[in-house]
Design an enzyme around this catalytic site. Structure first.
Site, PDB file in Angstrom:
ATOM      1  N   LYS A 111       0.830  -1.213   0.000  1.00  0.00           N
ATOM      2  CA  LYS A 111       0.000   0.000   0.000  1.00  0.00           C
ATOM      3  C   LYS A 111       0.867   1.267   0.000  1.00  0.00           C
ATOM      4  CE  LYS A 111      -4.156  -2.076   1.827  1.00  0.00           C
ATOM      5  NZ  LYS A 111      -5.031  -2.273   2.989  1.00  0.00           N
ATOM      6  N   LYS A 194      -5.128  -8.588 -10.608  1.00  0.00           N
ATOM      7  CA  LYS A 194      -6.166  -8.767  -9.577  1.00  0.00           C
ATOM      8  C   LYS A 194      -7.169  -7.606  -9.619  1.00  0.00           C
ATOM      9  CE  LYS A 194      -6.809  -7.947  -4.911  1.00  0.00           C
ATOM     10  NZ  LYS A 194      -6.341  -7.292  -3.739  1.00  0.00           N
ATOM     11  N   LYS A 197     -10.034  -1.864  -6.505  1.00  0.00           N
ATOM     12  CA  LYS A 197     -10.454  -0.462  -6.656  1.00  0.00           C
ATOM     13  C   LYS A 197      -9.259   0.381  -7.084  1.00  0.00           C
ATOM     14  CE  LYS A 197     -13.309  -1.480  -2.886  1.00  0.00           C
ATOM     15  NZ  LYS A 197     -13.308  -1.586  -1.431  1.00  0.00           N
TER      16      LYS A 197
HETATM   17  P1  TYM Z   1     -11.246  -5.448   1.184  1.00  0.00           P
HETATM   18  O1  TYM Z   1     -12.213  -4.410   1.611  1.00  0.00           O
HETATM   19  O2  TYM Z   1     -10.080  -5.028   0.373  1.00  0.00           O
HETATM   20  O3  TYM Z   1     -11.994  -6.590   0.385  1.00  0.00           O
HETATM   21  C1  TYM Z   1     -13.160  -7.217   0.886  1.00  0.00           C
HETATM   22  C2  TYM Z   1     -13.156  -8.683   0.531  1.00  0.00           C
HETATM   23  O4  TYM Z   1     -13.104  -8.876  -0.890  1.00  0.00           O
HETATM   24  C3  TYM Z   1     -12.023  -9.730  -1.222  1.00  0.00           C
HETATM   25  N1  TYM Z   1     -11.462  -9.343  -2.535  1.00  0.00           N
HETATM   26  C4  TYM Z   1     -11.263 -10.200  -3.539  1.00  0.00           C
HETATM   27  N2  TYM Z   1     -11.480 -11.521  -3.643  1.00  0.00           N
HETATM   28  C5  TYM Z   1     -11.161 -12.113  -4.813  1.00  0.00           C
HETATM   29  N3  TYM Z   1     -10.640 -11.446  -5.880  1.00  0.00           N
HETATM   30  C6  TYM Z   1     -10.414 -10.119  -5.821  1.00  0.00           C
HETATM   31  N4  TYM Z   1      -9.936  -9.468  -6.879  1.00  0.00           N
HETATM   32  C7  TYM Z   1     -10.726  -9.430  -4.609  1.00  0.00           C
HETATM   33  N5  TYM Z   1     -10.620  -8.135  -4.194  1.00  0.00           N
HETATM   34  C8  TYM Z   1     -11.079  -8.107  -2.925  1.00  0.00           C
HETATM   35  C9  TYM Z   1     -11.005  -9.542  -0.108  1.00  0.00           C
HETATM   36  O5  TYM Z   1     -10.116 -10.614  -0.033  1.00  0.00           O
HETATM   37  C10 TYM Z   1     -11.921  -9.425   1.093  1.00  0.00           C
HETATM   38  O6  TYM Z   1     -12.327 -10.706   1.551  1.00  0.00           O
HETATM   39  N6  TYM Z   1      -8.596  -6.126   5.370  1.00  0.00           N
HETATM   40  C11 TYM Z   1      -9.869  -6.421   4.715  1.00  0.00           C
HETATM   41  C12 TYM Z   1     -11.077  -5.912   5.491  1.00  0.00           C
HETATM   42  C13 TYM Z   1     -11.187  -6.473   6.878  1.00  0.00           C
HETATM   43  C14 TYM Z   1     -11.509  -7.804   7.211  1.00  0.00           C
HETATM   44  C15 TYM Z   1     -11.510  -7.852   8.635  1.00  0.00           C
HETATM   45  C16 TYM Z   1     -11.795  -8.953   6.467  1.00  0.00           C
HETATM   46  C17 TYM Z   1     -11.001  -5.763   8.031  1.00  0.00           C
HETATM   47  N7  TYM Z   1     -11.202  -6.600   9.085  1.00  0.00           N
HETATM   48  C18 TYM Z   1     -11.792  -9.039   9.329  1.00  0.00           C
HETATM   49  C19 TYM Z   1     -12.058 -10.142   7.169  1.00  0.00           C
HETATM   50  C20 TYM Z   1     -12.060 -10.176   8.570  1.00  0.00           C
HETATM   51  C21 TYM Z   1      -9.865  -5.748   3.358  1.00  0.00           C
HETATM   52  O7  TYM Z   1      -9.185  -4.781   3.142  1.00  0.00           O
HETATM   53  O8  TYM Z   1     -10.754  -6.276   2.448  1.00  0.00           O
END
Ligand code: TYM
Length: 326
Positions: A111, A194, A197
Site C-alpha cells: 500500500k 487482480k 479499486k
Molecule cells: P477489502 O475491503 O479489500 O476486500 C473485501 C473482501 O473482498 C475480497 N477481494 C477479492 N477476492 C477475490 N478477488 C479479488 N480481486 C478481490 N478483491 C477483494 C477480499 O479478499 C476481502 O475478503 N482487510 C480487509 C477488510 C477487513 C476484514 C476484517 C476482512 C477488516 N477486518 C476481518 C475479514 C475479517 C480488506 O481490506 O478487504
C-alpha cells in the site's frame, strides 16, 4: 452451529472481486452459521481522508450487502465504529504483538508503494483486523486470497496471547480458519491483474446496463484468431465467468467447450459474461434501487446488528480483560 466473521472496507464501490471472493460465501453460509458481517470503517481511515466520502461509502456497503442477499434475520450486520470494544481489544493485542510480526506484513509495503501515507494506523492495520476477528470467536473467516496473511497473523496473535496469559484449558482466543474459494480467491480485473479499486480495473455489477456492457467489452484478451481453439483457463473473461457461475455449472462447461472447439470470438465470450451478470444480479440491482430510498430501514438493521455483535464481543473482551488483569 459454526460461527463466521468477515468484513469489507468502505473505500469505494464494491466490485465483482468482493462478491466472488467474499460476499457470495456470506450469502450462502448465512442459513446455517452464526454470522457476523461488518463494515471495516476504521480500516478505511488508513487509505482516505474525505469524511463525506467515508460516510457515503459506509452506508453504500451496507445497502450493497443487503442487495446481494444478506438477510438481517440471519446475519448480524454492523459498522466497526458501533462496537468500540473491538478497538479496546486491538490495544490489548498490540501489547503482545511482536513488532517483527508487523514488519512481515506484505500489505503495508504494497500500500505504501501504491502511494498511501505510511501511517502507524496502516502499519498496525493487521492488529485491528485480528481484533475484529477474534472478538466474536469465529470458526471461519471467508475472504479472498489477498487476506490470507492477515488471517495467519490473527492466528499467530491469538496463540501468542493465549501462551502469555492462559493455561491450556482456558484459552481466551479460539484460532479461526480462513475460507478461500479456489476459483475466486484472486478474481482478475479487466486488465488481467487482480481486480481492485486501486487499479481502476474493477467491474461494478450495479453499473447502468450500457456502461457495464462497455466495461466488459474492454476486458483485455490475447490475439488468437476467431477460428482457432482457445485455452479457457488462460482467458480473463472465462476466469470471471467461472468464478461467478461456479466451476461445475453447465454454463461454465458449455463456454469452456466453445473455447476449445474454435470458431468463437472473444466478443461472444464477453457477451456471454455480460448476460450472466445481468442474470445473476438482476434481483440485486432491483433490490438496491429500493433500499436506496429507505435510509431508516438501514439504520434499524445497523442498530440491531450492533446490539447483537456487542453482546457477543463484550463477553470475549471481558475474558481478555480478566486474563491481563484489567
Ligand atoms: P477489502 O475491503 O479489500 O476486500 C473485501 C473482501 O473482498 C475480497 N477481494 C477479492 N477476492 C477475490 N478477488 C479479488 N480481486 C478481490 N478483491 C477483494 C477480499 O479478499 C476481502 O475478503 N482487510 C480487509 C477488510 C477487513 C476484514 C476484517 C476482512 C477488516 N477486518 C476481518 C475479514 C475479517 C480488506 O481490506 O478487504
Amino acid at each position: 452451529m459454526k460461527c463466521v466473521l468477515s468484513g469489507i472496507q468502505p473505500s469505494g464501490q464494491l466490485h465483482l472481486g468482493n462478491y466472488a471472493g467474499a460476499i457470495r460465501q456470506f450469502v450462502q453460509m448465512q442459513h446455517d452459521h452464526e454470522m457476523y458481517i461488518f463494515v471495516a470503517s476504521y480500516h478505511a481511515l488508513t487509505s482516505g481522508r474525505d469524511a463525506d466520502a467515508l460516510r457515503g461509502n459506509t452506508r453504500q456497503v451496507v445497502i450493497d450487502y443487503l442487495a446481494f442477499g444478506l438477510e438481517p434475520s440471519q446475519t448480524n450486520l454492523y459498522l466497526q465504529q458501533d462496537v468500540p470494544e473491538v478497538t479496546e481489544l486491538a490495544w490489548i493485542l498490540s501489547c503482545v504483538c511482536p513488532k517483527n510480526l508487523m514488519d512481515k506484513a506484505t500489505s503495508y509495503k504494497d500500500k505504501v508503494a501504491q502511494g498511501l501515507p505510511a501511517s502507524v494506523g496502516l502499519y498496525t492495520y493487521p492488529i485491528l483486523q485480528a481484533s475484529d476477528i477474534l472478538s466474536v470467536d469465529p470458526d471461519l473467516v471467508p475472504v479472498g486470497e489477498d487476506q490470507r496473511q492477515h488471517i495467519e497473523i490473527t492466528r499467530d496473535l491469538a496463540q501468542k496471547f493465549n501462551h502469555c496469559y492462559c493455561q491450556e484449558s482456558d484459552d481466551v482466543f479460539r484460532l479461526p480458519d480462513a475460507m478461500i474459494r479456489e476459483e475466486a480467491g484472486v478474481l482478475p480485473g479487466i486488465d488481467g491483474r487482480k481486480m481492485s479499486k486501486s487499479y481502476d480495473n474493477a467491474i461494478d455489477p450495479f453499473m447502468d446496463e450500457k456502461p457495464l456492457r462497455k466495461r466488459i467489452m474492454k476486458i483485455v484478451t490475447d490475439t488468437t484468431p476467431v477460428e482457432a481453439p482457445k485455452d479457457p483457463q488462460r482467458c480473463t473473461i472465462f476466469q470471471i465467468f467461472r468464478a461467478l457461475a461456479g466451476p461445475d455449472d453447465t454454463r461454465t462447461t458449455d463456454l469452456a467447450n466453445q473455447y476449445r472447439a474454435g470458431g468463437m470470438g472473444y466478443s461472444n465470450a464477453k457477451q456471454a459474461l455480460f448476460e450472466l451478470i445481468m442474470d445473476l444480479f438482476g434481483e440485486a440491482r432491483r433490490r438496491r434501487t429500493e433500499l436506496m430510498t429507505d435510509p431508516s430501514y438501514i439504520e434499524k438493521v445497523l442498530r440491531d446488528g450492533a446490539d447483537a455483535a456487542r453482546a457477543k464481543v463484550s463477553q470475549v473482551t471481558r475474558r481478555a480483560r480478566d486474563a491481563v488483569g484489567l
